[in-house]
Design an enzyme around this catalytic site. Structure first.
Site, PDB file in Angstrom:
ATOM      1  N   THR A 105      63.450  74.514  19.495  1.00  0.00           N
ATOM      2  CA  THR A 105      63.381  73.105  19.116  1.00  0.00           C
ATOM      3  C   THR A 105      64.591  72.756  18.273  1.00  0.00           C
ATOM      4  O   THR A 105      64.962  73.507  17.366  1.00  0.00           O
ATOM      5  CB  THR A 105      62.098  72.792  18.322  1.00  0.00           C
ATOM      6  N   PHE A 139      66.204  70.276  15.562  1.00  0.00           N
ATOM      7  CA  PHE A 139      65.841  69.354  14.494  1.00  0.00           C
ATOM      8  C   PHE A 139      67.101  68.681  13.942  1.00  0.00           C
ATOM      9  O   PHE A 139      68.189  69.270  13.957  1.00  0.00           O
ATOM     10  CB  PHE A 139      65.164  70.104  13.338  1.00  0.00           C
TER      11      PHE A 139
END
Length: 284
Positions: A177, A179
């Protein structure tokens, strides 16, 4: 809300032990964290002084763009000052003394459950949906039932005092992921060797406007790593684009590319220039 908040606090959406919390710990290990119920509250915390930065997920290699984030970023009033890539390892967490053979139900967020479908099927475990993977870990600890487990991070196991019954059970071994770290002011620190710039824009209503707008990046050798479109204002004809490029607006090549882009756009807003995460270079 008060202006006397901890001077080193970073806000994130979710509960303690969430992957966003892991991102905060890895990127700002000496900062306190502030869990928030929504992405809007996460950004509000920074705007109102309860936190000095926000950790916001924007995309995942398995399920793609995080919903609503691209809509919120331009209106947040915050600037992107950094990025962080988090390796999403999913673990089966159970109460003390339990074993995989005891588990009948595994609780987690709707997005995580399909990512462990092979493991769950092989062990005859039913996947059950809850609002947050860290919430699942907290509930499992409270239920104190060997038949119930959570799919969550190792950090969640640490926080809620659960046993890790199986590590890294995700079906794909490349789940990450990305960010964005956001603050009230743009990053004015000395530039890093490898910089990224993020911006949003809307093209003018002329033929081939997007094609022409993108030409400046190609002719000036600026690498565009991301380009996404999304509707705004509830209209099928109002389209905004989100883009990431390698480089900094002070770079001559980037300057020329943005000048050409601006000619074909009705709106252009730079959301931030920031150091690239090292994993972009080394594939971590």
């Amino acid at each position: 809300m008060t202006a006397t908040a901890n001077p080193r606090r970073i806000a994130f959406q979710g509960e303690l032990g969430a992957y966003s919390h892991q991102a905060c710990r890895e990127a700002r290990p000496d900062w306190d964290v502030l869990p928030c119920a929504s992405f809007e509250e996460t950004m509000d915390a920074v705007r109102q002084g309860d936190a000095q930065a926000a950790m916001v997920p924007v995309e995942n290699t398995t399920y793609g763009r995080v919903a609503d984030i691209h809509r919120l970023l331009p209106e947040s009033g915050l600037y992107i000052v950094g990025e962080a890539f988090v390796r999403v390892h999913i673990n089966l967490l159970g109460v003390k003394g339990s074993q995989i053979s005891d588990v009948k139900e595994a609780w987690s967020h709707l997005v995580l459950l399909p990512q462990c479908s092979k493991f769950l099927k092989e062990n005859n475990i039913k996947g059950c949906v809850t609002t947050d993977n860290a919430r699942a870990a907290r509930d499992v600890a409270a239920w104190d039932d060997k038949a119930k487990a959570a799919l969550a991070s190792e950090l969640a196991a640490e926080i809620y005092d659960l046993d890790i019954l199986a590590r890294h059970i995700e079906d794909q071994d490349s789940n990450r992921t990305r960010f964005l770290i956001m603050e009230p002011k743009a990053d004015l620190r000395p530039r890093a060797e490898h910089m990224m710039t993020t911006f949003v824009f809307r093209v003018r209503n002329i033929p081939a406007a997007l094609y022409k707008a993108m030409g400046g990046f190609a002719t000036n050798g600026v690498n565009m790593t991301k380009l996404e479109s999304y509707m705004v204002g509830g209209s099928f004809s109002a389209t905004q684009f989100y883009a990431d490029i390698e480089g900094h607006p002070d770079d001559r090549a980037v300057q020329l590319a943005l000048e050409e882009l601006e000619y074909f756009t009705s709106e252009l807003r730079i959301l931030g220039s920031y150091p690239a995460d090292p994993s972009r270079d080394y594939g971590a």
